[in-house]
Design a protein around this motif. Structure first.
Motif, mmCIF file in Angstrom:
data_model
loop_
_atom_site.group_PDB
_atom_site.id
_atom_site.type_symbol
_atom_site.label_atom_id
_atom_site.label_comp_id
_atom_site.label_asym_id
_atom_site.label_seq_id
_atom_site.Cartn_x
_atom_site.Cartn_y
_atom_site.Cartn_z
ATOM 1 N N SER A 143 0.372 6.385 4.347
ATOM 2 C CA SER A 143 -0.894 6.912 4.849
ATOM 3 C C SER A 143 -1.198 8.251 4.184
ATOM 4 N N PRO A 192 2.111 -2.330 11.168
ATOM 5 C CA PRO A 192 1.714 -0.913 11.144
ATOM 6 C C PRO A 192 1.714 -0.289 12.525
ATOM 7 N N SER A 193 1.781 1.019 12.539
ATOM 8 C CA SER A 193 1.609 1.754 13.777
ATOM 9 C C SER A 193 0.163 1.625 14.222
ATOM 10 N N ARG A 232 -6.880 -0.180 15.052
ATOM 11 C CA ARG A 232 -5.708 0.440 15.688
ATOM 12 C C ARG A 232 -5.508 -0.074 17.103
ATOM 13 N N ASN A 271 0.838 -1.196 0.000
ATOM 14 C CA ASN A 271 0.000 0.000 0.000
ATOM 15 C C ASN A 271 0.868 1.238 0.000
ATOM 16 N N SER A 322 -5.796 3.758 11.964
ATOM 17 C CA SER A 322 -6.332 2.581 11.295
ATOM 18 C C SER A 322 -5.481 2.246 10.069
ATOM 19 N N CYS A 323 -5.137 0.976 9.923
ATOM 20 C CA CYS A 323 -4.314 0.542 8.780
ATOM 21 C C CYS A 323 -5.131 -0.381 7.883
ATOM 22 N N ARG A 377 -1.211 -3.184 4.751
ATOM 23 C CA ARG A 377 0.150 -3.061 5.243
ATOM 24 C C ARG A 377 1.148 -2.772 4.127
ATOM 25 N N ASN A 378 2.191 -2.025 4.474
ATOM 26 C CA ASN A 378 3.319 -1.888 3.557
ATOM 27 C C ASN A 378 4.024 -3.226 3.417
ATOM 28 N N ASP A 398 -5.745 -4.537 12.865
ATOM 29 C CA ASP A 398 -5.030 -3.495 12.124
ATOM 30 C C ASP A 398 -5.959 -2.316 11.841
#
Length: 635
Positions: A8, A534-535, A153, A5, A539-540, A543-544, A150
């Motif tokens: 953000s 993710p942090s 959060r 992705n 809200s994620c 994911r990268n 994820d």
């Protein structure tokens, strides 16, 4: 197509508005106080955006060759492929399918015994039986709960400077796992998280579900309670908009949304629904929603998003652009509740609301194929991407509703399709015609957006750790309870504050599944950190997937990887002393297949060289297999 992705996305205008407020100070707010707020109307053109249109329950398209289809999902995809003069790939091998399905549905590799049983199963519905077994496994809930956490959060601490522990936050994680395992209908799943305390006030489980709303970061020690309240409410409102509706409504907290038909008043109407349920105590972490009845305070549009500058008075309400004829937001008050969140939940799950079912159907598809039919899963607005297969998306959404909002039935529709069973790469013995078809697919569908092949995917850090533990027979399948704290590298511990990561005393707990590892907001478990966890500060939706040197260095050199390799070697050595059988066992337990003749030759040379140095050859073989690309990538 990849499980990757973009960074953000933040609203530039929101940032500029905040900066303007800080630079201009209170004088600017005072000047603005004289300005009357004028809300833009919703036009028919606004409602014509694809995501706001009613769900299309139109027919399944016809295809020229129905033999390529296993269910209706295939007909939609094949129809699109045919338009581009493409054909789907043949079915992947059985070894590939069981590994793909096991990781996809449970986040764990199949055991050698499970693989062998599947290979020997001659039943016509062997794949369907495997899918049903995986969906019925308690491991399914643990796998799919992480995807939801994820979005929610989730963490077990507050974040910010002190990162104080939230002692009972883990109860929400356990609630989500159980909800998935029980196949709680998605409409009920949402209702309990939005309004569980209103609907079932004497049920501790449903009250726990409302932790979804308050799982975000918080600063309990902040001096201004009103500032804290404003921040928490805005974050909560933005998250519900993103996760459930797939809209970036948080961009309207400072100004009317620049692109979508969402006004500032829309945002604060939506926020007002939650206001009676947020009770804050200084120096106390967020917990569950708790109604104040009756609620008599007035809600306002906050000028420039500043909590010190209340503007136009508003009533609680839902987004106007998602409205439909005849709908009126009318909460039913009682002696124990203001009824606002129950009314919101009913609006969210209404069949007339086109967004809720579309958004979750897209998220389920995303986690099966790496990218959603809408590649911006939390942005169905103007700046988001349009669906690659709009009719398929609506068909999935309608099917979900018709099937009683059962997510397991939706999973089953997707993973029993021929499209899902496709191979992900060209086999070494491919014929000339197969090579030609593959080349055409790569040229016309380079990112597999049209699904001309199955997109390979790399495991997340949690799944990599779990796969190591499972392969070595070391995994502890105990469920539930507070997060566990496995040991951390000494060099990391030396940088931490006192008691920031107190290692769990019971060593058997250290090998529990990754979803039960303590989720601290300001400190990620090292393997999760390097593999893009993710942090939990936002809200994620996706994911990268980065590729960095620390990833390979961690897999090769970490004490966890070495200890797990040693454990696997001891287990194999205890079963057989024959070198060739040990090599086969190491490959089957890690990669789900026996070694090729060439690999066996390479390993024997490696084995002999290791023995000459006095090293443990079997342990180093296991370590090497843990570090192979094939171990962390699923075909």
């Amino acid at each position: 197509m990849s499980r990757h992705n973009s960074p953000s996305r933040f609203c530039r205008l929101c940032v500029l508005a905040v900066l303007a407020t800080l630079v201009s100070g209170n004088n600017a707010l005072a000047d603005d106080a004289t300005e009357a707020y004028s809300e833009p109307p919703i036009t028919e053109d606004d409602r014509q955006h694809w995501s706001f249109r009613p769900l299309n329950s139109g027919g399944v398209p016809a295809v020229a060759d129905s033999s390529l289809c296993r269910n209706d999902v295939d007909r939609f995809v094949l129809h699109k492929l045919t338009e581009h003069k493409l054909q789907p790939q043949p079915q992947a091998s059985r070894r590939t399918l069981i590994r793909r399905l096991s990781f996809d549905l449970t986040g764990l590799p199949p055991t050698p015994e499970e693989i062998e049983a599947f290979l020997q199963d001659t039943a016509a519905d062997a794949v369907e039986q495997l899918i049903d077994r995986l969906l019925a496994s308690p491991r399914y809930g643990e796998r799919w709960a992480q995807h939801w956490l994820d979005l929610a959060r989730f963490a077990e601490t507050d974040g910010f400077e002190h990162d104080k522990v939230r002692p009972e936050a883990w109860k929400y994680r356990d609630w989500v796992i159980k909800a998935f395992n029980d196949d709680m209908p998605y409409d009920e799943f949402l209702k309990q998280q939005i309004a569980g305390d209103e609907l079932y006030p004497h049920n501790p489980s449903t009250v726990t579900a409302t932790r979804f709303c308050l799982s975000g970061p918080d600063m309990p020690d902040i001096n201004l309670t009103e500032e804290r309240r404003h921040t928490v409410l805005n974050e909560l409102t933005s998250t519900v908009g993103e996760v459930v509706l797939g809209l970036q409504i948080g961009c309207a907290q400072c100004h009317n949304h620049k692109y979508d038909a969402i006004s500032q008043a829309d945002f604060y109407r939506f926020r007002a629904i939650f206001e009676p349920a947020l009770k804050l105590t200084k120096n106390k972490s967020l917990s569950v929603l708790n109604e104040t009845v009756p609620w008599q305070e007035t809600s306002h549009v906050m000028r420039r998003g500043d909590f010190r500058s209340p503007g136009t008075k508003i009533q609680p309400g839902v987004l106007r652009v998602v409205g439909w004829p005849g709908h009126v937001f009318e909460p039913q008050k009682s002696d124990t509740t203001n009824g606002r969140r129950t009314a919101l939940a009913e609006w969210l799950i209404s069949r007339d609301n086109p967004l809720t079912a579309r958004v979750i159907a897209n998220r389920i598809w995303q986690h099966h194929f790496g990218t959603g039919l809408v590649s911006t899963p939390s942005d169905f607005g103007i700046m988001g991407q349009e669906p690659s297969h709009p009719k398929l998306l609506d068909w999935l959404a309608v099917s979900l509703i018709d099937d009683g909002w059962s997510l397991k039935k939706l999973h089953r529709k997707i993973v029993t399709s021929a499209i899902y069973r496709q191979r992900s790469r060209l086999p070494d013995d491919a014929s000339e015609s197969q090579q030609h078809a593959w080349s055409m697919a790569l040229e016309a569908d380079p990112h597999a957006e049209l699904l001309s092949r199955f997109p390979r995917f790399r495991l997340e850090g949690e799944a990599i750790r779990d796969a190591m533990l499972a392969s070595s027979g070391k995994i502890n399948f105990k469920t539930g309870g507070p997060g566990v704290r496995p040991p951390l590298p000494a060099e990391l511990v030396s940088t931490l504050l006192k008691n920031q990561w107190t290692v769990t005393e019971d060593k058997s707990e250290h090998s529990r599944r990754s979803i039960y590892v303590f989720a601290r907001r300001n400190l990620k478990y090292p393997m999760f950190e390097v593999f893009d966890r993710p942090s939990a500060n936002a809200s994620c939706p996706e994911r990268n997937v980065s590729t960095t040197a620390p990833q390979s260095l961690h897999l090769l050199n970490s004490q966890f990887t070495l200890n797990t390799a040693k454990h696997l070697a001891r287990m194999i050595n205890g079963a057989t002393s024959d070198r060739n059988m040990q090599i086969v066992a190491a490959f089957e337990r890690t990669l789900g297949r026996p070694p090729t003749d060439q690999e066996t030759q390479h390993v024997n040379r490696f084995w002999t060289a290791q023995q000459a140095t006095g090293a443990d050859s079997l342990t180093h073989l296991c370590l090497s297999l843990f570090n192979s690309n094939e171990f962390i990538v699923v075909d």
